[in-house]
Motif scaffolding. Structure first.
Motif, PDB file in Angstrom:
ATOM      1  N   THR A   2       0.673  -1.555  -0.135  1.00  8.37           N
ATOM      2  CA  THR A   2       0.142   0.092  -0.109  1.00  8.37           C
ATOM      3  C   THR A   2       0.626   0.944   0.221  1.00  8.37           C
ATOM      4  O   THR A   2       1.615   1.052   1.015  1.00  8.37           O
ATOM      5  N   TYR A   4       0.756   5.263   0.663  1.00  6.82           N
ATOM      6  CA  TYR A   4       0.295   6.721   1.138  1.00  6.82           C
ATOM      7  C   TYR A   4       0.112   7.850   0.288  1.00  6.82           C
ATOM      8  O   TYR A   4       1.749   7.910   0.060  1.00  6.82           O
ATOM      9  N   LEU A  24       2.301   8.599   9.944  1.00  2.00           N
ATOM     10  CA  LEU A  24       1.912   7.124   9.154  1.00  2.00           C
ATOM     11  C   LEU A  24       1.499   5.271  10.289  1.00  2.00           C
ATOM     12  O   LEU A  24       1.289   4.585  10.140  1.00  2.00           O
ATOM     13  N   ARG A  25       2.317   6.467  11.496  1.00  4.37           N
ATOM     14  CA  ARG A  25       2.043   5.178  12.795  1.00  4.37           C
ATOM     15  C   ARG A  25      -0.070   5.160  12.591  1.00  4.37           C
ATOM     16  O   ARG A  25      -0.329   3.652  13.306  1.00  4.37           O
ATOM     17  N   THR A  26      -0.268   6.091  12.986  1.00  4.61           N
ATOM     18  CA  THR A  26      -1.568   5.687  13.320  1.00  4.61           C
ATOM     19  C   THR A  26      -2.270   4.730  11.648  1.00  4.61           C
ATOM     20  O   THR A  26      -3.227   4.143  12.729  1.00  4.61           O
ATOM     21  N   LEU A  27      -2.229   4.985  10.917  1.00  5.84           N
ATOM     22  CA  LEU A  27      -2.827   4.217   9.811  1.00  5.84           C
ATOM     23  C   LEU A  27      -2.614   3.036   9.826  1.00  5.84           C
ATOM     24  O   LEU A  27      -3.332   2.197   9.379  1.00  5.84           O
ATOM     25  N   HIS A  28      -0.986   3.195  10.476  1.00  5.85           N
ATOM     26  CA  HIS A  28      -0.929   1.356  10.160  1.00  5.85           C
ATOM     27  C   HIS A  28      -1.458   0.720  11.636  1.00  5.85           C
ATOM     28  O   HIS A  28      -1.160  -0.776  11.809  1.00  5.85           O
ATOM     29  N   THR A  29      -1.591   1.152  12.936  1.00  6.10           N
ATOM     30  CA  THR A  29      -2.107   0.883  14.142  1.00  6.10           C
ATOM     31  C   THR A  29      -3.766   0.463  14.843  1.00  6.10           C
ATOM     32  O   THR A  29      -3.839  -0.189  14.911  1.00  6.10           O
ATOM     33  N   THR A  31      -8.013  -0.107  12.242  1.00  2.86           N
ATOM     34  CA  THR A  31      -8.556   0.019  10.992  1.00  2.86           C
ATOM     35  C   THR A  31      -9.732   1.224  10.869  1.00  2.86           C
ATOM     36  O   THR A  31      -9.343   2.140  11.396  1.00  2.86           O
TER      37      THR A  31
END
Length: 137
Positions: A2, A4, A24-29, A31
């Motif tokens: 993916t 971003y 990015l951390r928020t997007l990966h942690t 759903t």
């Protein structure tokens, strides 16, 4: 895979590198559900267009803070050579970073232990004067 797409400006302000990492951390942690107009493909990867105003960046970690300290000492926002100069560093434990510095007017190398979980802005402002300060005794 993916990809971003995160704009570098949000509400007219530039996003910092720390903010991008937090997003990015928020997007990966967590759903997340994206609308169909924010999803496309590029080079065979799913491309997600991210609206930075809709994402709360994750908090900085001690490693993020250590990187900020190192980056600001090694490459301060000035055109002059940094003084003191970063010669090296060593992580002594999770919350203790030893900096090896030298300065124009001081012979040898100086070691300074700092805490990445502390007040980084105050540390970065005070460190140069503490290193180059002459002993009054």
């Amino acid at each position: 895979m993916t990809a971003y797409e995160i704009p570098l400006r949000s509400d007219g302000d530039l996003l910092t590198a720390d903010c991008i990492v937090g997003i990015l951390r928020t997007l990966h942690t967590r759903t997340r559900v994206y609308s169909s107009d924010s999803i496309s493909t590029v080079m065979g990867m799913t491309l997600v267009s991210v609206d930075p105003t809709s994402v709360d960046p994750a908090a900085s970690t001690p490693d993020d803070n250590a990187l900020t300290i190192l980056r600001c000492i090694a490459h301060p926002f000035t055109e002059e050579r940094p003084d003191p100069r970063l010669r090296g560093f060593l992580f002594l434990n999770q919350d203790r970073l030893r900096l090896y510095l030298d300065a124009e007017d001081i012979p040898g190398v100086i070691a300074a232990d700092v805490r990445p979980s502390g007040a980084i802005t105050a540390l970065l402002a005070a460190l140069p004067s503490l290193i180059t300060e002459e002993d009054s005794q």
